[in-house]
Design a protein around this motif. Structure first.
Motif, short mmCIF file in Angstrom:
data_model
loop_
_atom_site.label_atom_id
_atom_site.label_comp_id
_atom_site.label_asym_id
_atom_site.label_seq_id
_atom_site.Cartn_x
_atom_site.Cartn_y
_atom_site.Cartn_z
N GLY A 1 0.79 -1.22 0.00
CA GLY A 1 0.00 0.00 0.00
C GLY A 1 0.82 1.26 0.00
O GLY A 1 2.01 1.26 -0.30
N THR A 2 0.17 2.36 0.35
CA THR A 2 0.82 3.66 0.43
C THR A 2 1.72 3.71 1.65
O THR A 2 1.68 2.84 2.52
CB THR A 2 -0.23 4.77 0.51
OG1 THR A 2 -1.08 4.52 1.65
CG2 THR A 2 -1.09 4.79 -0.74
N SER A 3 2.52 4.76 1.74
CA SER A 3 3.48 4.85 2.84
C SER A 3 2.80 4.85 4.20
O SER A 3 3.30 4.31 5.17
CB SER A 3 4.35 6.10 2.68
OG SER A 3 3.54 7.26 2.66
N SER A 4 1.63 5.46 4.27
CA SER A 4 0.90 5.53 5.53
C SER A 4 0.10 4.26 5.80
O SER A 4 -0.33 4.02 6.93
CB SER A 4 -0.07 6.71 5.50
OG SER A 4 -1.07 6.48 4.51
N GLY A 5 -0.10 3.44 4.77
CA GLY A 5 -0.91 2.22 4.92
C GLY A 5 -2.40 2.49 4.88
O GLY A 5 -3.20 1.58 5.05
N ALA A 6 -2.78 3.76 4.65
CA ALA A 6 -4.20 4.10 4.64
C ALA A 6 -4.92 3.45 3.47
O ALA A 6 -6.12 3.14 3.55
CB ALA A 6 -4.38 5.61 4.59
N ASN A 7 -4.21 3.25 2.36
CA ASN A 7 -4.77 2.57 1.20
C ASN A 7 -3.88 1.37 0.87
O ASN A 7 -2.69 1.54 0.59
CB ASN A 7 -4.84 3.52 0.00
CG ASN A 7 -5.77 4.69 0.25
OD1 ASN A 7 -6.95 4.52 0.51
ND2 ASN A 7 -5.22 5.89 0.19
N ALA A 8 -4.45 0.19 0.93
CA ALA A 8 -3.65 -1.02 0.75
C ALA A 8 -4.51 -2.15 0.20
O ALA A 8 -5.75 -2.14 0.34
CB ALA A 8 -3.01 -1.45 2.07
N SER A 9 -3.84 -3.11 -0.43
CA SER A 9 -4.48 -4.34 -0.89
C SER A 9 -3.79 -5.52 -0.22
O SER A 9 -2.57 -5.50 -0.01
CB SER A 9 -4.39 -4.46 -2.42
OG SER A 9 -5.13 -3.43 -3.04
N VAL A 10 -4.58 -6.55 0.09
CA VAL A 10 -4.07 -7.66 0.89
C VAL A 10 -4.38 -8.98 0.21
O VAL A 10 -5.51 -9.21 -0.23
CB VAL A 10 -4.69 -7.65 2.31
CG1 VAL A 10 -4.07 -8.76 3.16
CG2 VAL A 10 -4.50 -6.28 2.97
N ALA A 11 -3.37 -9.86 0.15
CA ALA A 11 -3.56 -11.23 -0.32
C ALA A 11 -3.44 -12.17 0.87
O ALA A 11 -2.59 -11.98 1.75
CB ALA A 11 -2.53 -11.60 -1.38
N THR A 12 -4.31 -13.17 0.93
CA THR A 12 -4.35 -14.10 2.06
C THR A 12 -4.08 -15.52 1.59
O THR A 12 -4.74 -16.03 0.69
CB THR A 12 -5.73 -14.06 2.74
OG1 THR A 12 -6.01 -12.73 3.17
CG2 THR A 12 -5.77 -14.99 3.95
#
Length: 427
Positions: free
Chosen positions: A119-130
């Protein structure tokens, strides 16, 4: 016969931590974020209130995939929860054309999930694989006690935080191991961003059909259905069973017709029914070599020149992979923990992931569509196809036609055998 080492010699990978890992199929990474250097920049997040993992270290020098260290995440077993290792890049990275490659080793069966967050540096926008644990630990991609590599296509990042990751500007990476309420240990070697199709050979994605065990219905029911649509498949046979029971197994003549008349590839699986029942990990080195030699002799006698193998029951380990790699270019397992595509530049040529045709049409269709988007490969694995009925490893003709319709709708390249697709890899 394509043997790289003389039979009888010790397996090249018998004592290895990993086997047949890369080969020339692998694209060079566009960004490598490994954890085996002191200045790697990876940091372990502080222990959460619900779980204590103070025994973890970002510089575990007792074990490494290569180099002299790895990141060790280890819980003390007080409760379940997440253990995290993080890295923030100095500048955003354009990963638009990339898959994510993860290097991991689990030390026990107590882990429940591994998550990769970009995601972005702040982690506010991110995608996750499980990546979820498969109950069987012998036929899966992630096996206890082995360093393994997982290629994760972008379409596998199905959970979003905020508006999701801007793949053109990735700046933070979080790798998580979810622990059970007992001591759990997982080690990581790093993350890479790898070009999904560096040679531009798989622009539409591709679907390959593979069928195991020489069932007679593959000649009497499956072949006519595929031929009517201009398709073919790769057979993974049991030659020792041919002609032993006409109601169950094909004859050598039927296999020859699939190959000579209908263009099927005749690959490798297991020679004898008894060895198939054990799985290759149940054989000694010499027994496994004898099986491989028997298959090669049978293939040579009938004029079948195949580079493809699949593991009986899906079971494999580093020792087995090392011996199989002497005889064939790739081998296929029987699971796919992400229910998404294999990559055109696979990290592990001898652990190619497959989807069973018994998956729901919804799952299969979704995976095919992801293969088209990600320029990847779906290997569909089946056994019997009956006119009607079907259970376990058997599907009926109606389900087969649904699958074939979904294949056409996906926009992927169709009609390839495993060997024909492998040629795209430029091995």
């Amino acid at each position: 016969m394509g043997i790289l080492d003389a039979p009888g010699l010790a397996p090249r990978f018998a004592d290895a931590k990993f086997a047949a890992r890369r080969g020339r199929a692998t694209a060079r990474p566009l960004l490598s974020l490994l954890m085996n250097e002191a200045s790697s920049g990876w940091a372990i997040a502080g222990s959460q209130a619900a779980i204590n993992y103070t025994d973890s270290t970002a510089a575990y020098t007792t074990d490494a995939m290569f180099g002299d260290r790895c990141v060790r995440l280890k819980s003390n077993g007080t409760s379940a929860g997440n253990m995290n290792v993080t890295k923030v890049l100095g500048a955003p990275f354009d990963a638009s054309s990339c898959n994510v490659r993860l290097f991991v080793k689990v030390l026990d069966t107590n882990w429940t999930q591994i998550l990769v967050n970009v995601g972005t540096s702040s982690g506010a926008n991110a995608s996750v694989a499980t990546i979820s644990k498969d109950a069987a630990q012998t036929g899966t991609v992630v096996q206890v006690g082995r360093w393994v590599i997982l290629d994760i296509p972008q379409s596998a990042f199905t959970y979003t935080i905020g508006t999701g990751a801007p793949w053109s500007a990735i700046q933070s990476i979080i790798v998580t191991a979810t622990a059970a309420a007992s001591v759990t240990e997982v080690r990581f070697h790093g993350v890479e961003f790898v070009h999904r199709d560096p040679r531009g050979v798989n622009a539409n994605g591709a679907i390959v059909l593979t069928w195991d065990d020489s069932h007679v219905s593959q000649a009497t029911v499956l072949e006519p259905a595929l031929t009517a649509r201009g398709l073919k498949a790769t057979l993974m046979p049991i030659p020792g069973a041919h002609g032993t029971n006409a109601s169950v197994f094909m004859t050598n003549a039927q296999v020859a017709t699939l190959h000579d008349t209908h263009g099927w590839e005749v690959g490798a699986h297991c020679y004898s029914l008894s060895s198939h029942g054990l799985g290759l990990t149940g054989l000694t080195d010499q027994q496994l070599i004898d099986e491989c030699e028997a298959i090669k002799a049978w293939q040579s006698g009938w004029g079948y020149d195949s580079t493809s193998h699949s593991y009986p029951l899906g079971v494999h380990d580093a020792r087995v992979e090392g011996i199989i790699s002497r005889y064939w270019q790739t081998s296929r397992i029987a699971t796919n923990p992400l229910i998404t595509c294999e990559t055109v530049t696979p990290a592990r040529l001898f652990t190619l992931q497959a989807l069973n045709v018994n998956q729901s049409i919804a799952n299969l269709s979704a995976a095919m569509n992801k293969a088209h988007t990600d320029k990847g490969l779906i290997i569909l694995m089946g056994h019997q196809v009956m006119e009607s009925g079907g259970d376990g490893n058997t599907i009926n003709l109606a389900k087969l036609n649904q699958i074939l319709d979904a294949m056409v709708a996906s926009g992927c390249d169709l009609g390839l055998t495993m060997q024909e697709f492998i040629a795209r890899m430029a091995l």
